[in-house]
Design a protein around this motif. Structure first.
Motif, PDB file in Angstrom:
ATOM      1  N   ALA B 171      -4.319 -11.305  -0.555  1.00  0.00           N
ATOM      2  CA  ALA B 171      -3.023 -10.762  -0.975  1.00  0.00           C
ATOM      3  C   ALA B 171      -2.050 -11.925  -1.086  1.00  0.00           C
ATOM      4  O   ALA B 171      -2.126 -12.872  -0.316  1.00  0.00           O
ATOM      5  CB  ALA B 171      -2.520  -9.749   0.037  1.00  0.00           C
ATOM      6  N   ARG B 173       1.903 -13.515  -1.476  1.00  0.00           N
ATOM      7  CA  ARG B 173       3.335 -13.357  -1.347  1.00  0.00           C
ATOM      8  C   ARG B 173       3.978 -14.399  -2.254  1.00  0.00           C
ATOM      9  O   ARG B 173       3.678 -15.589  -2.124  1.00  0.00           O
ATOM     10  CB  ARG B 173       3.745 -13.604   0.105  1.00  0.00           C
ATOM     11  N   ASP B 197       4.279  -2.822  -3.636  1.00  0.00           N
ATOM     12  CA  ASP B 197       3.038  -3.564  -3.845  1.00  0.00           C
ATOM     13  C   ASP B 197       2.706  -3.554  -5.323  1.00  0.00           C
ATOM     14  O   ASP B 197       2.698  -2.502  -5.950  1.00  0.00           O
ATOM     15  CB  ASP B 197       1.872  -2.871  -3.118  1.00  0.00           C
ATOM     16  N   ARG B 199      -0.189  -5.102  -8.266  1.00  0.00           N
ATOM     17  CA  ARG B 199      -1.545  -5.645  -8.354  1.00  0.00           C
ATOM     18  C   ARG B 199      -1.710  -6.404  -9.662  1.00  0.00           C
ATOM     19  O   ARG B 199      -1.119  -6.040 -10.675  1.00  0.00           O
ATOM     20  CB  ARG B 199      -2.592  -4.529  -8.279  1.00  0.00           C
ATOM     21  N   ALA B 277      -3.447  -7.975  -4.478  1.00  0.00           N
ATOM     22  CA  ALA B 277      -2.148  -7.381  -4.166  1.00  0.00           C
ATOM     23  C   ALA B 277      -1.080  -8.476  -4.175  1.00  0.00           C
ATOM     24  O   ALA B 277      -1.299  -9.577  -3.684  1.00  0.00           O
ATOM     25  CB  ALA B 277      -2.199  -6.721  -2.803  1.00  0.00           C
ATOM     26  N   ARG B 279       3.063  -9.269  -3.401  1.00  0.00           N
ATOM     27  CA  ARG B 279       4.368  -8.861  -2.858  1.00  0.00           C
ATOM     28  C   ARG B 279       5.368  -9.957  -3.151  1.00  0.00           C
ATOM     29  O   ARG B 279       5.035 -11.140  -3.072  1.00  0.00           O
ATOM     30  CB  ARG B 279       4.268  -8.675  -1.350  1.00  0.00           C
TER      31      ARG B 279
END
Lengths: 193, 300
Positions: B171, B173, B197, B199, B277, B279
């Protein structure tokens, strides 16, 4: 990104900023003029840019020494010539007279290497884009959309109204700069038969 | 010297650090998507940072060195063999003449970088050997059977015991700055961008990483006149799904840019596989932004 009131202020700001960079007074990796903005990228001190720009750009515009001037020989046989004539309330000859009678200026480049957005047509002669874009517009096609005229440097999809074609090479890697039409260049079209 | 490509894999292109400085002519910057990985590969191979190497998307490359050479593999981690023997990525590798190099499918991430001592010496176009997939400048994609010229080595590879490997995370950030058109969006849109979130969509290429997630709603409708865009710009088309510009992005765009991903995070984004993912967090301070910008502009 610097937001400006219109074409003239954009070209004044662009001329001023590139001049400052050429003289070593400003560091910028990219200076990109567009319709209403000038984008600067890779500037170590953004605040300095605002200190360097005069309050009123249109008044304080430095007159660029001698803008490049280019004439583009054009055969007016585009597929949308009749549509444009209808939109302008004239005939084919009328479109040719207006287009060749206009002094254009390269406002900015984008879309593809060497594709220049040319301003100069009056508001009455702005035309909409086509409802559905063509999948292939040949290189050298002279076209109109919105307030702009342009010439496709390479074959590509496109939604502009096609009015003619030129044999000029718009983007040539052997040239420096490779683009025939660089921001600020004055452009006229001349009819070729 | 040359490198004979036996199998090019899914998508392999020649890349260096691109063609910055020509955006006003409509020429995209292009260059390696994970520029940090290419720089490291060049350092390990004894090259200057702007030498051209191969960007191998999802591996699958098989090549033969027609002379003894040094090479280095960086970026997405995965199996590498030289003459059927396992070889270490992120180290200078001595390759004997005639040896076959295999770069397998990465176990994480997307893009593997291969640098050879002397660099891939295809003719430069506007000062760069990068394949630009948007405008078609530079060499075409690498194909099976291509024989790529390799330049003369300019320096000895450095002595390296270990190079730090950045494992592509499951994931991501990404730090984001408010964009030039954040006022074209509702306050809600900015909160959504920072809270939800997203993708990475399968429709991701060298031009941009498309994301799927909650739509970002506009406060101002209507058309935005075309304006310049930067690497990492988060453009929001009519459907509200963000698209983050990568190296082959067009020089101008007509959709509003809600935010800009910090330049130092773009390399990691370029390694994110579809489904990863994402963020967003607000980038911390103005000072950091300038530092980041300076890094971008002065890096060779």
């Amino acid at each position: 990104m610097i937001e400006l009131p219109g074409d003239d202020a954009v070209s004044a700001a662009y001329d001023l900023l590139t001049d400052l960079r050429d003289r070593g007074e400003l560091t910028a990796a990219e200076i990109v003029p567009a319709a209403r903005t000038v984008l600067l990228d890779g500037v170590p001190d953004p605040d300095r840019v605002f200190r360097l720009l005069p309050q009123d750009l249109s008044a304080g515009a430095t007159t660029p020494a001698k803008p490049r001037q280019i004439t583009i020989g054009t055969r007016y046989d585009g597929e949308d010539l009749d549509d444009v004539a209808r939109l302008w309330g004239t005939d084919r000859a009328g479109v040719i007279a207006i287009h060749t009678g206009t002094e254009f200026r390269v406002a900015f480049c984008g879309f593809a290497p060497g594709f220049a957005y040319l301003t100069g047509l009056g508001p009455r002669h702005h035309v909409p884009r086509r409802a559905s874009p063509r999948t292939r517009v040949p290189a050298g096609t002279v076209a109109l959309a919105g307030p702009y005229s342009g010439v496709y440097p390479t074959a590509s999809p496109g939604g502009w109204q096609l009015i003619g074609r030129t044999r000029e090479t718009l983007f040539d890697l052997e040239n420096d700069p490779p683009a025939l039409l660089t921001p600020g260049t004055i452009v006229r079209f001349a009819e070729e038969t | 010297m040359s490198l004979e490509i036996i199998k090019a894999g899914v998508r392999t292109t020649v890349q260096d650090l691109g063609r910055p400085g020509l955006a006003h002519l409509g020429v995209p910057r292009s260059g390696a998507l994970d520029a940090g990985a290419l720089r490291l590969a060049n350092r390990l191979a004894g090259n200057p940072p702007d030498a051209a190497g191969l960007e191998i998307t999802l591996g699958g490359l098989r090549a033969r060195a027609n002379r003894a050479m040094t090479l280095a593999v960086t970026g997405a981690p995965g199996p590498v063999t030289i003459g059927r023997r396992p070889a270490d990525p992120e180290l200078p590798l001595a390759v004997p003449a005639g040896a076959v190099i295999d770069i397998g499918r990465p176990t994480a991430g997307l893009r593997v970088y291969l640098a050879v001592g002397g660099g891939i010496a295809v003719p430069p176009v506007l000062g760069s050997r990068s394949t630009d997939t948007l405008s078609g400048l530079g060499p075409g994609p690498v194909r099976d059977g291509d024989v790529l010229p390799v330049g003369p080595p300019t320096a000895l590879p450095p002595g390296v015991d270990v190079a730090l490997r950045r494992q592509p995370p499951a994931a991501l950030r990404l730090r984001v700055w408010p964009g030039p058109r954040d006022d074209w969006f509702t306050a809600d849109a900015w909160r959504t961008l920072l809270g939800a979130d997203y993708r990475v969509s399968p429709q991701t290429d060298r031009i941009g990483a498309r994301l799927t997630g909650p739509a970002l709603t506009r406060a101002i409708d209507g058309e935005l006149p075309s304006e310049g865009v930067v690497l990492g710009a988060i453009q929001v088309p009519a459907d509200g799904q963000p698209l983050i510009f990568l190296a082959d992005h067009p020089t101008t765009g007509g959709y509003p840019v809600i935010g800009v991903v910090d330049p130092s995070d773009v390399d990691r984004l370029a390694q994110a596989r579809p489904g990863t993912a994402i963020r967003f967090t607000r980038a911390p301070a103005t000072r950091d932004r300038r530092t980041a910008t300076r890094d971008q502009s002065t890096a060779p």
